[in-house]
Design a protein around this motif. Structure first.
Motif, PDB file in Angstrom:
ATOM      1  N   LEU A 186     -27.125  50.493 -71.512  1.00  0.00           N
ATOM      2  CA  LEU A 186     -26.606  50.002 -70.228  1.00  0.00           C
ATOM      3  C   LEU A 186     -25.355  50.729 -69.738  1.00  0.00           C
ATOM      4  CD1 LEU A 186     -26.981  46.148 -70.771  1.00  0.00           C
ATOM      5  CD2 LEU A 186     -28.520  47.678 -69.525  1.00  0.00           C
ATOM      6  N   ALA A 187     -24.691  51.458 -70.614  1.00  0.00           N
ATOM      7  CA  ALA A 187     -23.391  52.031 -70.271  1.00  0.00           C
ATOM      8  C   ALA A 187     -23.362  52.777 -68.941  1.00  0.00           C
ATOM      9  CB  ALA A 187     -22.908  52.948 -71.404  1.00  0.00           C
ATOM     10  N   PRO A 188     -24.362  53.602 -68.608  1.00  0.00           N
ATOM     11  CA  PRO A 188     -24.280  54.315 -67.323  1.00  0.00           C
ATOM     12  C   PRO A 188     -24.394  53.409 -66.098  1.00  0.00           C
ATOM     13  CG  PRO A 188     -25.875  55.346 -68.814  1.00  0.00           C
ATOM     14  CD  PRO A 188     -25.547  54.010 -69.383  1.00  0.00           C
ATOM     15  N   TYR A 189     -24.844  52.193 -66.321  1.00  0.00           N
ATOM     16  CA  TYR A 189     -25.129  51.284 -65.211  1.00  0.00           C
ATOM     17  C   TYR A 189     -24.232  50.052 -65.189  1.00  0.00           C
ATOM     18  CZ  TYR A 189     -29.560  53.850 -65.773  1.00  0.00           C
ATOM     19  OH  TYR A 189     -30.505  54.827 -65.930  1.00  0.00           O
ATOM     20  N   LEU A 190     -23.395  49.865 -66.204  1.00  0.00           N
ATOM     21  CA  LEU A 190     -22.785  48.562 -66.467  1.00  0.00           C
ATOM     22  C   LEU A 190     -21.755  48.161 -65.415  1.00  0.00           C
ATOM     23  CD1 LEU A 190     -22.813  46.240 -68.463  1.00  0.00           C
ATOM     24  CD2 LEU A 190     -21.098  47.454 -69.825  1.00  0.00           C
ATOM     25  N   GLY A 191     -21.991  46.972 -64.818  1.00  0.00           N
ATOM     26  CA  GLY A 191     -21.037  46.405 -63.872  1.00  0.00           C
ATOM     27  C   GLY A 191     -20.032  45.518 -64.592  1.00  0.00           C
ATOM     28  N   ALA A 217     -17.957  39.271 -81.348  1.00  0.00           N
ATOM     29  CA  ALA A 217     -17.025  40.238 -81.928  1.00  0.00           C
ATOM     30  C   ALA A 217     -17.609  41.645 -81.867  1.00  0.00           C
ATOM     31  CB  ALA A 217     -16.693  39.857 -83.368  1.00  0.00           C
ATOM     32  N   GLU A 218     -18.884  41.771 -82.185  1.00  0.00           N
ATOM     33  CA  GLU A 218     -19.526  43.081 -82.151  1.00  0.00           C
ATOM     34  C   GLU A 218     -19.608  43.615 -80.726  1.00  0.00           C
ATOM     35  OE1 GLU A 218     -20.528  40.425 -83.730  1.00  0.00           O
ATOM     36  OE2 GLU A 218     -21.333  40.891 -85.719  1.00  0.00           O
ATOM     37  N   CYS A 219     -19.883  42.738 -79.766  1.00  0.00           N
ATOM     38  CA  CYS A 219     -19.936  43.171 -78.366  1.00  0.00           C
ATOM     39  C   CYS A 219     -18.584  43.702 -77.905  1.00  0.00           C
ATOM     40  CB  CYS A 219     -20.370  42.011 -77.473  1.00  0.00           C
ATOM     41  SG  CYS A 219     -22.085  41.500 -77.687  1.00  0.00           S
ATOM     42  N   VAL A 220     -17.525  42.935 -78.174  1.00  0.00           N
ATOM     43  CA  VAL A 220     -16.187  43.366 -77.766  1.00  0.00           C
ATOM     44  C   VAL A 220     -15.798  44.651 -78.487  1.00  0.00           C
ATOM     45  CG1 VAL A 220     -13.738  42.752 -77.813  1.00  0.00           C
ATOM     46  CG2 VAL A 220     -15.436  41.053 -77.108  1.00  0.00           C
ATOM     47  N   ASN A 227     -13.900  52.502 -74.850  1.00  0.00           N
ATOM     48  CA  ASN A 227     -12.842  52.443 -73.824  1.00  0.00           C
ATOM     49  C   ASN A 227     -13.334  51.860 -72.503  1.00  0.00           C
ATOM     50  OD1 ASN A 227     -10.805  53.715 -75.481  1.00  0.00           O
ATOM     51  ND2 ASN A 227     -11.894  55.646 -75.145  1.00  0.00           N
ATOM     52  N   TRP A 228     -14.272  50.909 -72.616  1.00  0.00           N
ATOM     53  CA  TRP A 228     -14.738  50.222 -71.415  1.00  0.00           C
ATOM     54  C   TRP A 228     -13.664  49.217 -70.996  1.00  0.00           C
ATOM     55  CZ3 TRP A 228     -16.399  45.223 -69.909  1.00  0.00           C
ATOM     56  CH2 TRP A 228     -17.156  45.190 -68.730  1.00  0.00           C
ATOM     57  N   ASP A 229     -13.325  49.208 -69.723  1.00  0.00           N
ATOM     58  CA  ASP A 229     -12.199  48.377 -69.270  1.00  0.00           C
ATOM     59  C   ASP A 229     -12.582  47.431 -68.136  1.00  0.00           C
ATOM     60  OD1 ASP A 229     -12.549  50.197 -67.265  1.00  0.00           O
ATOM     61  OD2 ASP A 229     -10.450  50.840 -67.167  1.00  0.00           O
ATOM     62  N   GLY A 230     -13.822  46.958 -68.156  1.00  0.00           N
ATOM     63  CA  GLY A 230     -14.284  46.063 -67.097  1.00  0.00           C
ATOM     64  C   GLY A 230     -14.044  44.594 -67.417  1.00  0.00           C
ATOM     65  N   TRP A 231     -14.917  43.751 -66.889  1.00  0.00           N
ATOM     66  CA  TRP A 231     -14.763  42.300 -66.971  1.00  0.00           C
ATOM     67  C   TRP A 231     -15.612  41.688 -68.074  1.00  0.00           C
ATOM     68  CZ3 TRP A 231     -11.609  39.196 -63.973  1.00  0.00           C
ATOM     69  CH2 TRP A 231     -11.030  39.792 -62.841  1.00  0.00           C
ATOM     70  N   LEU A 261     -10.312  38.678 -80.111  1.00  0.00           N
ATOM     71  CA  LEU A 261     -11.314  39.724 -80.349  1.00  0.00           C
ATOM     72  C   LEU A 261     -10.861  41.060 -79.758  1.00  0.00           C
ATOM     73  CD1 LEU A 261     -14.683  37.849 -79.694  1.00  0.00           C
ATOM     74  CD2 LEU A 261     -13.551  38.275 -81.875  1.00  0.00           C
ATOM     75  N   LEU A 262     -10.250  41.005 -78.595  1.00  0.00           N
ATOM     76  CA  LEU A 262      -9.768  42.232 -77.969  1.00  0.00           C
ATOM     77  C   LEU A 262      -8.643  42.855 -78.797  1.00  0.00           C
ATOM     78  CD1 LEU A 262      -9.803  41.063 -74.248  1.00  0.00           C
ATOM     79  CD2 LEU A 262     -11.163  42.925 -75.212  1.00  0.00           C
ATOM     80  N   ASN A 263      -7.758  42.041 -79.282  1.00  0.00           N
ATOM     81  CA  ASN A 263      -6.649  42.554 -80.111  1.00  0.00           C
ATOM     82  C   ASN A 263      -7.179  43.155 -81.407  1.00  0.00           C
ATOM     83  OD1 ASN A 263      -4.612  41.877 -78.309  1.00  0.00           O
ATOM     84  ND2 ASN A 263      -4.326  39.828 -79.194  1.00  0.00           N
ATOM     85  N   GLU A 264      -8.140  42.488 -82.028  1.00  0.00           N
ATOM     86  CA  GLU A 264      -8.684  42.966 -83.293  1.00  0.00           C
ATOM     87  C   GLU A 264      -9.465  44.273 -83.129  1.00  0.00           C
ATOM     88  OE1 GLU A 264     -10.961  39.671 -84.636  1.00  0.00           O
ATOM     89  OE2 GLU A 264      -9.219  38.531 -85.348  1.00  0.00           O
ATOM     90  N   SER A 265     -10.037  44.464 -81.952  1.00  0.00           N
ATOM     91  CA  SER A 265     -10.841  45.665 -81.745  1.00  0.00           C
ATOM     92  C   SER A 265     -10.033  46.835 -81.181  1.00  0.00           C
ATOM     93  CB  SER A 265     -12.016  45.363 -80.795  1.00  0.00           C
ATOM     94  OG  SER A 265     -11.529  44.997 -79.510  1.00  0.00           O
ATOM     95  N   ALA A 266      -8.772  46.571 -80.827  1.00  0.00           N
ATOM     96  CA  ALA A 266      -7.949  47.622 -80.206  1.00  0.00           C
ATOM     97  C   ALA A 266      -7.591  48.704 -81.231  1.00  0.00           C
ATOM     98  CB  ALA A 266      -6.670  47.001 -79.665  1.00  0.00           C
TER      99      ALA A 266
END
Length: 266
Positions: A186-191, A217-220, A227-231, A261-266
């Motif tokens: 989905l990466a090329p299309y992801l909203g 956790a795996e998704c995040v 480096n995806w920075d969307g919603w 989850l965001l902090n742990e994956s950073a």
């Protein structure tokens, strides 16, 4: 990544109360369920639409998108489906929303090839109008096309930058995909990404984030690694499950879980 929640979790709640929940509980945005039983829907007049846009601006909350119900692969004539998408696109434009969600919606009597072709044809037609109004149509991983592999068959046929994907992490998981597989496709299309949690594949009653089995956790982690920075939008399906706990009491915990989850994956 920025955090939002869907009004599917607070069915019928007046918009000022929705915005108050977002500001009180630290969410950056809101996805509006665009249905006639909700306060914001395609039947609003120009003045009402202007008022909605002004309320979001005054609250400092972003309108992430409109969750519509057009079924782009469904059997039948193209005209009504394309018109439904155009109506949603007009509303999104007037409210300042960047995205409109649509469903696949093919039925069991259609072949896979036929359903893909119907969806691609309709999305391709609507894409030109979407470009004119500056809104992007997102095909959700859902129902007949629940996996990323299903979705990209359609999106690849469309090949238009104003048609993309909305990744619902529950449906790709139910379809047997790993988060890394879903993201790669989905990466090329992801909203944006809809997150949620459930007890099991057989019990999809909504749970607080982190209390169920979905691989959040795996998704995040995979989003962060690329480096995806969307919603991330929490779609808590209270509308369909009367017995589910009220969302307002869960919003702080959901925000904290996603932040962790965001902090742990950073």
């Amino acid at each position: 990544m920025k955090l939002a929640f869907s009004t599917l979790g607070v069915p019928g709640l007046p918009l000022p109360d929705v915005l108050r929940l977002a500001t009180t509980h630290g969410y950056h945005g809101v996805e509006l369920r665009a249905h006639p039983e909700e306060p914001v829907h395609p039947g609003l007049g120009p003045g009402e639409r202007a008022d909605v846009a002004a309320e979001f601006k005054a609250a400092g909350i972003e309108l992430l998108g409109l969750a519509g119900y057009a079924k782009v692969a469904a059997p039948g004539d193209d005209g009504p489906v394309i018109e439904e998408m155009r109506t949603l696109l007009d509303l999104a434009h007037d409210l300042g929303a960047p995205f409109v969600r649509v469903f696949p919606g093919a039925d069991h009597e259609q072949s896979r090839q036929s359903a893909d072709a119907v969806a691609a044809r309709r999305l391709g037609t609507a894409a030109e109008y979407a470009a004119d109004v500056g809104v992007r149509i997102l095909l959700e991983t859902h129902d007949s096309h629940r996996t990323a592999a299903d979705s990209i068959r359609v999106l690849g046929l469309v090949g238009h930058r104003h048609v993309g994907s909305l990744w619902d992490v529950m449906h790709t998981w139910l379809g047997g995909e790993q988060p890394s597989e879903s993201y790669a496709a989905l990466a090329p299309y992801l909203g944006y990404v809809q997150v949620k949690d459930i007890a099991s594949a057989d019990d999809t009653t909504p749970l607080p984030l982190g209390a169920g089995v979905l691989p959040l956790a795996e998704c995040v982690e995979v989003l962060s690694r690329h480096n995806w920075d969307g919603w991330l939008c929490w779609e808590y399906e209270k509308r369909w499950y009367d017995g589910a706990a009220p969302l307002d009491g869960l919003l702080d915990g959901g925000r904290d879980h996603l932040s962790r989850l965001l902090n742990e994956s950073a």
